[in-house]
Design a protein around this motif. Structure first.
Motif, PDB file in Angstrom:
ATOM      1  N   GLU A 152       0.826  -1.196   0.000  1.00 35.18           N
ATOM      2  CA  GLU A 152       0.000   0.000   0.000  1.00 35.18           C
ATOM      3  C   GLU A 152       0.868   1.258   0.000  1.00 35.18           C
ATOM      4  OE1 GLU A 152      -2.793  -0.134   3.180  1.00 35.18           O
ATOM      5  OE2 GLU A 152      -3.819  -1.919   2.432  1.00 35.18           O
ATOM      6  N   ILE A 153       0.283   2.353  -0.417  1.00 35.63           N
ATOM      7  CA  ILE A 153       0.965   3.642  -0.357  1.00 35.63           C
ATOM      8  C   ILE A 153       1.077   4.049   1.108  1.00 35.63           C
ATOM      9  CG2 ILE A 153       0.839   6.067  -1.020  1.00 35.63           C
ATOM     10  CD1 ILE A 153      -0.687   5.212  -3.506  1.00 35.63           C
ATOM     11  N   PRO A 154       2.282   4.365   1.598  1.00 37.84           N
ATOM     12  CA  PRO A 154       2.451   4.671   3.026  1.00 37.84           C
ATOM     13  C   PRO A 154       1.592   5.858   3.479  1.00 37.84           C
ATOM     14  CG  PRO A 154       4.586   4.354   1.968  1.00 37.84           C
ATOM     15  CD  PRO A 154       3.563   4.386   0.870  1.00 37.84           C
ATOM     16  N   ALA A 155       1.047   5.734   4.684  1.00 32.39           N
ATOM     17  CA  ALA A 155       0.199   6.798   5.229  1.00 32.39           C
ATOM     18  C   ALA A 155       0.992   8.068   5.493  1.00 32.39           C
ATOM     19  CB  ALA A 155      -0.462   6.310   6.513  1.00 32.39           C
ATOM     20  N   SER A 156       2.320   7.952   5.589  1.00 30.24           N
ATOM     21  CA  SER A 156       3.150   9.124   5.869  1.00 30.24           C
ATOM     22  C   SER A 156       3.080  10.153   4.746  1.00 30.24           C
ATOM     23  CB  SER A 156       4.609   8.692   6.084  1.00 30.24           C
ATOM     24  OG  SER A 156       5.073   7.909   4.989  1.00 30.24           O
ATOM     25  N   PHE A 157       2.652   9.748   3.544  1.00 24.42           N
ATOM     26  CA  PHE A 157       2.504  10.717   2.467  1.00 24.42           C
ATOM     27  C   PHE A 157       1.469  11.785   2.831  1.00 24.42           C
ATOM     28  CE2 PHE A 157       4.626   7.674  -0.374  1.00 24.42           C
ATOM     29  CZ  PHE A 157       5.388   8.536  -1.142  1.00 24.42           C
ATOM     30  N   GLY A 158       0.502  11.400   3.629  1.00 26.82           N
ATOM     31  CA  GLY A 158      -0.534  12.358   4.004  1.00 26.82           C
ATOM     32  C   GLY A 158      -0.016  13.493   4.858  1.00 26.82           C
ATOM     33  N   GLU A 159       1.181  13.349   5.422  1.00 28.08           N
ATOM     34  CA  GLU A 159       1.757  14.388   6.276  1.00 28.08           C
ATOM     35  C   GLU A 159       2.622  15.359   5.492  1.00 28.08           C
ATOM     36  OE1 GLU A 159       3.886  12.246   9.209  1.00 28.08           O
ATOM     37  OE2 GLU A 159       2.154  11.050   9.863  1.00 28.08           O
ATOM     38  N   SER A 160       2.842  15.079   4.211  1.00 29.00           N
ATOM     39  CA  SER A 160       3.692  15.950   3.407  1.00 29.00           C
ATOM     40  C   SER A 160       3.008  17.285   3.168  1.00 29.00           C
ATOM     41  CB  SER A 160       4.010  15.286   2.067  1.00 29.00           C
ATOM     42  OG  SER A 160       4.753  16.154   1.253  1.00 29.00           O
ATOM     43  N   ARG A 161       3.775  18.356   3.299  1.00 29.25           N
ATOM     44  CA  ARG A 161       3.216  19.689   3.085  1.00 29.25           C
ATOM     45  C   ARG A 161       3.971  20.463   1.999  1.00 29.25           C
ATOM     46  NH1 ARG A 161      -0.130  17.441   4.992  1.00 29.25           N
ATOM     47  NH2 ARG A 161      -1.268  17.761   6.947  1.00 29.25           N
ATOM     48  N   SER A 162       4.890  19.759   1.295  1.00 33.86           N
ATOM     49  CA  SER A 162       5.659  20.454   0.272  1.00 33.86           C
ATOM     50  C   SER A 162       5.693  19.709  -1.048  1.00 33.86           C
ATOM     51  CB  SER A 162       7.095  20.673   0.758  1.00 33.86           C
ATOM     52  OG  SER A 162       7.715  19.423   1.057  1.00 33.86           O
ATOM     53  N   LEU A 163       5.177  18.496  -1.100  1.00 28.34           N
ATOM     54  CA  LEU A 163       5.257  17.670  -2.301  1.00 28.34           C
ATOM     55  C   LEU A 163       4.404  18.264  -3.428  1.00 28.34           C
ATOM     56  CD1 LEU A 163       6.696  15.019  -3.085  1.00 28.34           C
ATOM     57  CD2 LEU A 163       4.572  13.815  -2.548  1.00 28.34           C
TER      58      LEU A 163
END
Length: 990
Positions: A152-163
């Motif tokens: 699965e796509i890691p949930a940590s991507f949801g915390e990105s604020r600059s991508l």
């Protein structure tokens, strides 16, 4: 003083003092040691320099002199991810695109704390995406596409604020598309296409991506409706939701996308009408909602947009085409085929717009063809198949010198064809079948020097066939049956050296069959039935080695049947209802060919009912002969029965062959005994995964190849198809080849089945397989013209399987070893042991239980989807093309962990075409080889949807050999893509 001078002189002459390599250079050297570098791309990386700033692929910040970028695309580097690169403190850009970086991506990649751009696409990375990767605080662009990442796509991507750019397409990611991705408000690009996600809906959080410009979710297993939140994406330029299972109506919110340029919604289950107010989309250039279940009419405002492409085919649209479409000043392509549109085409269509292509096939259009379609003089494709158009072909089209493809078949057109229309110089396909057209074929047809296919059957054409036909040097197919053509067959037709099919049946042609037809070396079908032809059958027909179909029935031909006809390998022979006489050629003097000769009162032979009845004087004598013959036959049969009983007993004791079932698919001149007696080790000519192959010489001089399948199925040590049961191997071959009739498919004469073994009897191919010849000691025999011919032959065979068999057949093991060569080096596709019949081309693929195919030829998507469709065959055929061009094996130790496709792409990019093609080939063919290579690369595209159909491949191959084809070279290097145009006639019967 003298000593001081000497000291100064020594200092002057001594080499300058060199500083040691700095710490960043040492990190880079450590990274280099962990990589395989077969092309020495990193040769400049050495410890003799004090700084790495001048090394290949390395750049430094001009002020700090610290490394800020490592850019090594397409360098053939192999090995695990070089983690030492993350110790470079100022590294902001790392690009390793299109290499062979393998293994999993380590968690310490997050140590690259200053990365802004990370591109690891088109490698062989596996395993999950590291959870800590999105934690790099400066990361703006992340491209992991074209790998084998799973999970699965890691949930940590949801915390990105600059991508800003997230490219994960073409991987093996599963689970649902997570909604947290749609909370990354900084995203400009989100590309997740071609991943086997679980069925999931498009989250309503989609509207949070207010900066999004590019959304690509093709083939993501999306379900449900398109959310109304789409309207909030004010900056969106490209929306692609194609090839999913989306349902419901196209939301009206789509009309609020003020910046949209392209909308792709094809191949879903969308229903309802097209939304109104689409005139709001002033920037829209392409709209494709094909292959859905849309209903209703086309909104007039849609036709007023400056569209470059409007595709609505294969829906359920009903109603007429609005006249406002004719007012669109930028319309250059109109495709509305496979709908239920009715009414007339707007009379001013094409008058004010540079219309290049129009395809409204398979609708209910009526009325006349508009006369202004070529108003701007740029119309290339005119496709109106299967409508109810009536009236005459407009005279204005005769002046449209830009036309290259015209298909008007199955309409109600009438009257004479304009004279100039016959002679359009760029037309290569002219299809007028199934209309009510009349009048003569104009002599101006000589101007159509590019004409390859002429289809005019089932009309009312009259008068003679013009002599000018002989000047059409590119003509491959001429079908003029079911007309009222008169006069003789012009002698000039013998000049058509490319002719492959000639059908002039059901006309009123008279006179002799012209002499000199031995020049038709490529003729596969000759049908002159039901005319008024007279004279003798030319013995030259026997020299047409590739002829498969010969029908001269229903004429007034006389004389004897030429003995040379025995040299042909015909699938169909019909000489019935003529005035032939004499004896039958021995090969045809058996009951199997009886129907080929009926209705010839003067024809004698050994077949009953063909010869005249004898008088009563000879009756007694004939009865005596018959009695003797019957007694001799009884004695002979008793002897045969005894011999067979002893033979079978002997074989059973030896655990050998006991034939219990014989099934033939063609008319045979041999029996099972002829085969069995020759199956000894001295006659073995090959051995493979499925069995041994024997060469068997028959008593009548013919030769056949016999495949004896291994007892118990595939050899145990073979891993290629170890899960395929033996009965599937045999039954697939029998069921597939038993019903196929094509010049480029190897013939299965018959099969034998017993409890102990199974035999398949094929036509013998004296030049063996393409793979053996190409990669063996005789590879130099294959010059470029011969390789091109082999490529085209094999493509036509596969095209027949995909498009002309009902239902279609997918071979599943296309490779050079399964392409066999006859005595004239004609190519035929063989080995159908794992072939599968599928529901239909471009329909849902059929799921298989195991992977079939051979290493190096298997399409990338096949390894993880196990879904069968024709696109996997096309990929494998593309590899065969690359083999023929490069002379290299699909898998070679020189490639490292790459395969032939990647090697070709990389070498083209770095060194150019000259370093790709086989050095045995003559450089005089360089341009044509480049065009064929382009087609091979197109067939091996990693995305199945981007591969052309086999029918299109055949057409591209034919076009690539012409002198006036434009080269696809650019700036000294060959482009890896070749433009092609799909249309409604792909998949339809020609």
């Amino acid at each position: 003083m003298l000593g001081l001078l000497l000291l100064l002189l020594l200092l002057f002459l001594s080499p300058p003092f060199s500083l040691p390599l700095n710490q960043e250079g040492l990190y880079l050297l450590r990274a280099k040691r962990g990589l395989s570098d077969p092309t020495q791309s990193l040769a400049s990386w050495n410890d003799r320099d004090d700084t790495p700033c001048h090394w290949f692929g390395v750049s430094c910040d001009p002020s700090t002199r610290l490394v800020d970028s490592v850019d090594l695309p397409s360098s053939q580097l192999a090995g695990p991810f070089p983690s030492f690169l993350c110790r470079l403190p100022s590294l902001s850009r790392l690009a390793l695109f299109n290499n062979s970086i393998n293994s999993s991506l380590p968690a310490d990649v997050s140590a690259c704390q200053n990365l802004r751009h990370l591109n690891l696409s088109q490698n062989f990375l596996v395993g999950p995406i590291p959870d800590r990767l999105p934690g790099i605080p400066t990361l703006r662009e992340l491209d992991l596409s074209g790998n084998n990442f799973s999970g699965e796509i890691p949930a940590s991507f949801g915390e990105s604020r600059s991508l800003e750019s997230l490219l994960l397409y073409d991987n093996l990611l599963d689970g649902e598309i997570p909604s947290f991705l749609f909370n990354i408000s900084t995203l400009r690009e989100l590309l997740l296409a071609y991943n086997p996600f679980s069925p999931s809906r498009i989250p309503s959080e989609l509207g949070n991506l207010t900066s999004l410009e590019n959304l690509w979710l093709t083939g993501c297993n999306l379900v449900g409706e398109i959310p109304p939140a789409l309207s909030r994406l004010s900056k969106l330029k490209n929306l692609d939701l194609s090839m999913n299972r989306l349902s419901g109506a196209i939301p009206s919110s789509i009309t609020q996308l003020k910046s949209i340029i392209q909308v792709e919604l094809y191949n879903n289950s969308l229903s309802g009408e097209l939304p109104k107010k689409m005139s709001n989309l002033t920037t829209l250039r392409r709209f494709d909602a094909s292959m859905n279940q849309l209903t209703g009419t086309i909104p007039e405002e849609l036709c007023e947009l400056p569209l470059e492409s409007l595709n609505l085919f294969d829906n359920r649209l009903e109603g007429t085409l609005p006249a406002s479409i004719a007012r669109s000043p930028n319309l250059y392509e109109l495709k509305l085929f496979n709908n239920k549109l009715t009414g007339e085409l707007p009379s001013r269509l094409g008058e004010n717009s540079p219309l290049q292509r129009i395809d409204v096939s398979y609708n209910g259009f009526s009325g006349e063809i508009p006369g202004n379609l070529c108003g701007k003089g740029v119309l290339e494709d005119l496709i109106l198949i299967c409508n109810s158009f009536s009236g005459k072909i407009p005279a204005s089209l005769g002046k449209c010198r830009s036309l290259s493809r015209v298909r008007l078949k199955h309409n109600k057109l009438s009257g004479n064809v304009p004279e100039q229309f016959w002679g359009l110089p760029r037309v290569y396909l002219l299809d007028l079948d199934g209309n009510k057209l009349s009048g003569p074929i104009s002599s101006k047809i000589s101007g159509a020097y590019n004409l390859s296919t002429l289809l005019i059957s089932k009309n009312q054409f009259s008068g003679p066939i013009p002599d000018e036909f002989g000047s059409l040097g590119n003509l491959v197919e001429f079908i003029g049956s079911d007309n009222m053509l008169t006069g003789q067959i012009p002698a000039s037709l013998i000049n058509l050296s490319q002719l492959g099919r000639l059908d002039l049946s059901a006309n009123e042609l008279s006179g002799d069959i012209p002499e000199g037809i031995k020049a038709w070396k490529k003729l596969n079908e000759l049908n002159l039935a039901n005319n008024k032809l007279s004279g003798e059958i030319p013995n030259e027909i026997g020299s047409l080695t590739v002829l498969n179909y010969l029908d001269l029935s229903g004429n007034s031909l006389s004389g004897e049947i030429p003995i040379e006809l025995q040299d042909l390998k015909l699938n169909l022979l019909n000489l019935s209802n003529n005035r032939l006489s004499g004896n039958l050629p021995p090969l045809y003097a058996n009951e199997n060919y009886k129907n080929s000769f009926v209705g010839n009162p003067g024809l004698c032979g050994d077949l009953p009912d063909l010869c005249p009845r004898v008088g009563s004087k000879d009756l007694k004598y004939i009865w005596l002969l018959r009695t003797i013959f019957i007694l001799a036959a009884i004695v002979f049969l008793v002897g045969i029965v005894g011999f067979l009983w002893k033979y079978q007993t002997f074989k059973k004791n030896k655990k050998g062959i006991t034939i219990s079932k014989w099934r033939s698919f063609h008319k045979l001149s041999f029996s099972e005994l002829d085969i069995v007696q020759c199956l000894n080790e001295d006659n073995v000519i090959g051995s493979g995964a499925s069995g041994k192959v024997y060469k068997v010489g028959l008593g009548n001089g013919e030769e056949v190849a016999v495949k004896k399948l291994w007892r118990g199925g595939i050899k145990k040590d073979d891993q290629q198809r170890s899960a395929e049961p033996e009965k599937d191997e045999f039954e697939a071959e029998v069921e597939t080849l038993g019903k196929i009739r094509h010049k480029n498919i190897v013939r299965l004469w018959c099969c034998y089945s017993s409890g102990d073994c199974k035999l398949l009897v094929y036509e013998y191919m004296p030049n063996g397989s393409l793979g053996d010849l190409l990669h063996g000691s005789k590879g130099g025999m294959l010059d470029w013209p011969m390789r091109y011919k082999i490529t085209l032959d094999a493509a036509e065979g596969l095209s027949y399987l995909h498009h002309d068999c009902v239902p279609p057949i997918v071979h599943r093991d296309v490779k050079s070893n399964n392409i066999l060569l006859d005595g004239e080096f004609g190519a035929k596709v063989a080995d159908f042991g794992v072939a599968k019949v599928v529901g239909g081309i471009n329909k849902d693929a059929e799921s298989m239980s195991v992977i079939a195919g051979s290493c190096g030829y298997i399409a990338p998507e096949y390894g993880y989807t196990l879904r069968v469709n024709e696109k996997s065959d096309i990929y494998s055929f593309g590899v065969v093309i690359l083999e023929l061009v490069t002379g290299r094996l699909p898998v070679d130790p020189e490639f490292g962990e790459k395969h032939l496709v990647k090697w070709v792409l990389t070498t083209l990019d770095q060194k150019g075409l000259e370093n790709v093609i086989d050095p045995k080939l003559d450089v005089v063919h360089m341009e044509e080889i480049g065009r064929i290579l382009n087609i091979g690369l197109l067939c091996t595209n990693s995305l199945p949807i981007n591969r052309p159909s086999m029918r299109r491949v055949v057409k591209m191959l034919q076009e690539a050999s012409s002198d006036n084809t434009k080269s696809s070279r650019k700036d000294g290097k060959l482009s890896p893509y070749y433009y092609y145009e799909e249309s409604s006639d792909q998949g339809s019967t020609v």
